[in-house]
Scaffold this motif. Sequence first.
Motif, PDB file in Angstrom:
ATOM      1  N   PRO A  37      -6.273  -4.146   1.408  1.00 33.49           N
ATOM      2  CA  PRO A  37      -5.310  -4.589   0.402  1.00 33.49           C
ATOM      3  C   PRO A  37      -5.238  -6.117   0.290  1.00 33.49           C
ATOM      4  CG  PRO A  37      -4.380  -2.783   1.663  1.00 33.49           C
ATOM      5  CD  PRO A  37      -5.662  -3.170   2.348  1.00 33.49           C
ATOM      6  N   GLU A  38      -5.653  -6.805   1.351  1.00 32.97           N
ATOM      7  CA  GLU A  38      -5.637  -8.273   1.323  1.00 32.97           C
ATOM      8  C   GLU A  38      -6.871  -8.859   0.651  1.00 32.97           C
ATOM      9  OE1 GLU A  38      -3.001  -6.519   4.035  1.00 32.97           O
ATOM     10  OE2 GLU A  38      -5.210  -6.413   4.178  1.00 32.97           O
ATOM     11  N   GLY A  39      -7.829  -8.018   0.284  1.00 33.70           N
ATOM     12  CA  GLY A  39      -8.998  -8.490  -0.441  1.00 33.70           C
ATOM     13  C   GLY A  39     -10.196  -8.825   0.419  1.00 33.70           C
ATOM     14  N   ASP A  40     -10.194  -8.375   1.673  1.00 29.91           N
ATOM     15  CA  ASP A  40     -11.337  -8.585   2.554  1.00 29.91           C
ATOM     16  C   ASP A  40     -12.172  -7.312   2.635  1.00 29.91           C
ATOM     17  OD1 ASP A  40     -10.575 -11.252   3.333  1.00 29.91           O
ATOM     18  OD2 ASP A  40      -9.010 -10.339   4.571  1.00 29.91           O
ATOM     19  N   VAL A  41     -13.406  -7.435   3.107  1.00 30.61           N
ATOM     20  CA  VAL A  41     -14.223  -6.258   3.346  1.00 30.61           C
ATOM     21  C   VAL A  41     -13.530  -5.378   4.379  1.00 30.61           C
ATOM     22  CG1 VAL A  41     -16.418  -5.427   4.259  1.00 30.61           C
ATOM     23  CG2 VAL A  41     -16.378  -7.446   2.773  1.00 30.61           C
ATOM     24  N   ALA A  42     -13.417  -4.085   4.093  1.00 31.23           N
ATOM     25  CA  ALA A  42     -12.807  -3.131   5.031  1.00 31.23           C
ATOM     26  C   ALA A  42     -13.848  -2.799   6.100  1.00 31.23           C
ATOM     27  CB  ALA A  42     -12.348  -1.885   4.290  1.00 31.23           C
ATOM     28  N   GLN A  43     -13.889  -3.637   7.129  1.00 33.93           N
ATOM     29  CA  GLN A  43     -15.012  -3.609   8.067  1.00 33.93           C
ATOM     30  C   GLN A  43     -15.186  -2.260   8.765  1.00 33.93           C
ATOM     31  OE1 GLN A  43     -15.702  -7.088  10.576  1.00 33.93           O
ATOM     32  NE2 GLN A  43     -14.152  -8.202   9.434  1.00 33.93           N
ATOM     33  N   ALA A  44     -14.112  -1.698   9.292  1.00 39.05           N
ATOM     34  CA  ALA A  44     -14.240  -0.447  10.035  1.00 39.05           C
ATOM     35  C   ALA A  44     -14.736   0.681   9.138  1.00 39.05           C
ATOM     36  CB  ALA A  44     -12.910  -0.075  10.670  1.00 39.05           C
ATOM     37  N   GLN A  45     -14.231   0.743   7.908  1.00 38.77           N
ATOM     38  CA  GLN A  45     -14.646   1.802   6.992  1.00 38.77           C
ATOM     39  C   GLN A  45     -16.089   1.610   6.556  1.00 38.77           C
ATOM     40  OE1 GLN A  45     -11.605   1.530   3.931  1.00 38.77           O
ATOM     41  NE2 GLN A  45     -10.427   3.170   4.884  1.00 38.77           N
ATOM     42  N   VAL A  46     -16.471   0.374   6.243  1.00 40.69           N
ATOM     43  CA  VAL A  46     -17.857   0.111   5.846  1.00 40.69           C
ATOM     44  C   VAL A  46     -18.800   0.438   6.998  1.00 40.69           C
ATOM     45  CG1 VAL A  46     -19.504  -1.683   5.167  1.00 40.69           C
ATOM     46  CG2 VAL A  46     -17.238  -1.606   4.102  1.00 40.69           C
ATOM     47  N   GLN A  47     -18.422   0.047   8.202  1.00 43.26           N
ATOM     48  CA  GLN A  47     -19.264   0.335   9.355  1.00 43.26           C
ATOM     49  C   GLN A  47     -19.444   1.841   9.547  1.00 43.26           C
ATOM     50  OE1 GLN A  47     -17.804  -1.116  13.110  1.00 43.26           O
ATOM     51  NE2 GLN A  47     -19.789  -0.906  14.103  1.00 43.26           N
ATOM     52  N   SER A  48     -18.369   2.608   9.380  1.00 40.79           N
ATOM     53  CA  SER A  48     -18.473   4.053   9.568  1.00 40.79           C
ATOM     54  C   SER A  48     -19.373   4.691   8.511  1.00 40.79           C
ATOM     55  CB  SER A  48     -17.089   4.700   9.557  1.00 40.79           C
ATOM     56  OG  SER A  48     -16.490   4.637   8.270  1.00 40.79           O
ATOM     57  N   LEU A  49     -19.254   4.231   7.264  1.00 43.91           N
ATOM     58  CA  LEU A  49     -20.122   4.760   6.210  1.00 43.91           C
ATOM     59  C   LEU A  49     -21.568   4.326   6.416  1.00 43.91           C
ATOM     60  CD1 LEU A  49     -17.848   4.265   3.058  1.00 43.91           C
ATOM     61  CD2 LEU A  49     -18.361   6.409   4.228  1.00 43.91           C
ATOM     62  N   ARG A  50     -21.748   3.086   6.899  1.00 44.67           N
ATOM     63  CA  ARG A  50     -23.110   2.606   7.179  1.00 44.67           C
ATOM     64  C   ARG A  50     -23.757   3.464   8.257  1.00 44.67           C
ATOM     65  NH1 ARG A  50     -27.321   2.251   6.848  1.00 44.67           N
ATOM     66  NH2 ARG A  50     -28.805   0.556   6.680  1.00 44.67           N
ATOM     67  N   GLU A  51     -22.988   3.844   9.263  1.00 46.86           N
ATOM     68  CA  GLU A  51     -23.519   4.695  10.326  1.00 46.86           C
ATOM     69  C   GLU A  51     -23.870   6.078   9.788  1.00 46.86           C
ATOM     70  OE1 GLU A  51     -20.445   4.525  13.227  1.00 46.86           O
ATOM     71  OE2 GLU A  51     -21.038   2.526  13.966  1.00 46.86           O
ATOM     72  N   THR A  52     -23.042   6.625   8.908  1.00 51.61           N
ATOM     73  CA  THR A  52     -23.341   7.920   8.309  1.00 51.61           C
ATOM     74  C   THR A  52     -24.608   7.854   7.465  1.00 51.61           C
ATOM     75  OG1 THR A  52     -21.028   8.602   8.278  1.00 51.61           O
ATOM     76  CG2 THR A  52     -22.481   9.692   6.717  1.00 51.61           C
ATOM     77  N   ALA A  53     -24.820   6.711   6.801  1.00 52.13           N
ATOM     78  CA  ALA A  53     -26.000   6.553   5.939  1.00 52.13           C
ATOM     79  C   ALA A  53     -27.296   6.568   6.742  1.00 52.13           C
ATOM     80  CB  ALA A  53     -25.879   5.262   5.135  1.00 52.13           C
ATOM     81  N   GLY A  54     -27.250   6.165   8.005  1.00 53.05           N
ATOM     82  CA  GLY A  54     -28.448   6.203   8.831  1.00 53.05           C
ATOM     83  C   GLY A  54     -29.573   5.366   8.260  1.00 53.05           C
ATOM     84  N   ASP A  55     -30.706   6.008   7.968  1.00 51.52           N
ATOM     85  CA  ASP A  55     -31.883   5.300   7.465  1.00 51.52           C
ATOM     86  C   ASP A  55     -31.816   5.006   5.970  1.00 51.52           C
ATOM     87  OD1 ASP A  55     -33.011   5.302   9.992  1.00 51.52           O
ATOM     88  OD2 ASP A  55     -34.123   7.166   9.660  1.00 51.52           O
ATOM     89  N   LEU A  56     -30.803   5.508   5.286  1.00 53.23           N
ATOM     90  CA  LEU A  56     -30.674   5.217   3.859  1.00 53.23           C
ATOM     91  C   LEU A  56     -30.360   3.736   3.651  1.00 53.23           C
ATOM     92  CD1 LEU A  56     -28.507   8.208   2.555  1.00 53.23           C
ATOM     93  CD2 LEU A  56     -30.990   7.954   2.440  1.00 53.23           C
ATOM     94  N   ALA A  57     -30.923   3.157   2.605  1.00 55.18           N
ATOM     95  CA  ALA A  57     -30.557   1.793   2.230  1.00 55.18           C
ATOM     96  C   ALA A  57     -29.116   1.773   1.739  1.00 55.18           C
ATOM     97  CB  ALA A  57     -31.494   1.273   1.144  1.00 55.18           C
ATOM     98  N   VAL A  58     -28.422   0.673   1.970  1.00 50.45           N
ATOM     99  CA  VAL A  58     -27.025   0.558   1.559  1.00 50.45           C
ATOM    100  C   VAL A  58     -26.828  -0.694   0.716  1.00 50.45           C
ATOM    101  CG1 VAL A  58     -24.661   0.141   2.339  1.00 50.45           C
ATOM    102  CG2 VAL A  58     -26.087   1.832   3.515  1.00 50.45           C
ATOM    103  N   THR A  59     -26.280  -0.491  -0.473  1.00 47.12           N
ATOM    104  CA  THR A  59     -25.845  -1.594  -1.336  1.00 47.12           C
ATOM    105  C   THR A  59     -24.323  -1.618  -1.355  1.00 47.12           C
ATOM    106  OG1 THR A  59     -27.794  -1.448  -2.782  1.00 47.12           O
ATOM    107  CG2 THR A  59     -25.830  -2.498  -3.696  1.00 47.12           C
ATOM    108  N   PHE A  60     -23.746  -2.796  -1.144  1.00 49.10           N
ATOM    109  CA  PHE A  60     -22.306  -2.992  -1.327  1.00 49.10           C
ATOM    110  C   PHE A  60     -22.116  -3.394  -2.784  1.00 49.10           C
ATOM    111  CE2 PHE A  60     -18.160  -5.027  -1.059  1.00 49.10           C
ATOM    112  CZ  PHE A  60     -17.500  -4.319  -0.063  1.00 49.10           C
ATOM    113  N   HIS A  61     -21.371  -2.592  -3.541  1.00 45.83           N
ATOM    114  CA  HIS A  61     -21.312  -2.786  -4.991  1.00 45.83           C
ATOM    115  C   HIS A  61     -20.326  -3.887  -5.394  1.00 45.83           C
ATOM    116  CE1 HIS A  61     -17.611  -0.564  -5.011  1.00 45.83           C
ATOM    117  NE2 HIS A  61     -18.161   0.641  -4.875  1.00 45.83           N
TER     118      HIS A  61
END
Length: 248
Positions: free
Chosen positions: A99-123
């Motif tokens: 809500p403060e306008g920063d990257v939601a680090q814990a959530q992004v990290q968890s999704l990045r881990e789920t993505a595994g070998d998939l490439a990840v773009t932050f939109h």
Amino acid sequence: MSDVTFEVCLQSVDDAVAAQRGGAQRVELCAALVEGGITPSPASISQCRDAVDIDIMVMIRPRGGDFDYTERELEQMHQDIEFCQRVGVTGVVFGLLTPEGDVAQAQVQSLRETAGDLAVTFHRAFDVCRNPLSALETLIDLGVDRILTSGQAATVPEGLALLKTLHQRAAGRIGILPGCGITPENVARVLRETGVREFHATAFAPLESRMQHRNAKVYMGIPGLPEYERMVTATAEVEHFFRALTTT
């Protein structure tokens, strides 16, 4: 400019086929671009993978609006990413902010881990973050592969200064993908002034409905938008971008 990658933003299997025919090297598959893009259906994802040989990035966004998600929405995003893994697309596209306008680090990290070998773009959640240079470093640390951004401006041509800075600061540690407002008329300038070697754009043309019987009094979508005409990716429009790059 044979080393330039054109990612076409689109919303159907037919769109993806048209983009490949026009020479696009990568597509971003979404639904509801009128809302900025949300996650397409599983069938759309799997059929797209079967229909084209080029790279497919899939939008992972449960709804329109802001990028502060609930736990249920986050779980939905995890499950959508898991489906993308099973289907075998190239990667996924998501963005989450506090809500403060920063990257939601814990959530992004968890999704990045789920993505595994998939490439990840932050939109383009990046374009409404509080501090873009700090966010850049955070996303690098989180292992994100690419940032889709207009340079925190309404369009890429208006955000060229920040895009150039981001590309320079990234120094090859993360990709910078300019997107929003890129046209065949300005694409060469965008690449030249930012130094990037990839870009993201739509390549739409209007398609008139085949319906002969029409009821102009009824709207199925947003009142005022055409009900019997829609925008689809056109092979000729994709080719137009490449002609612009080779003749400039």
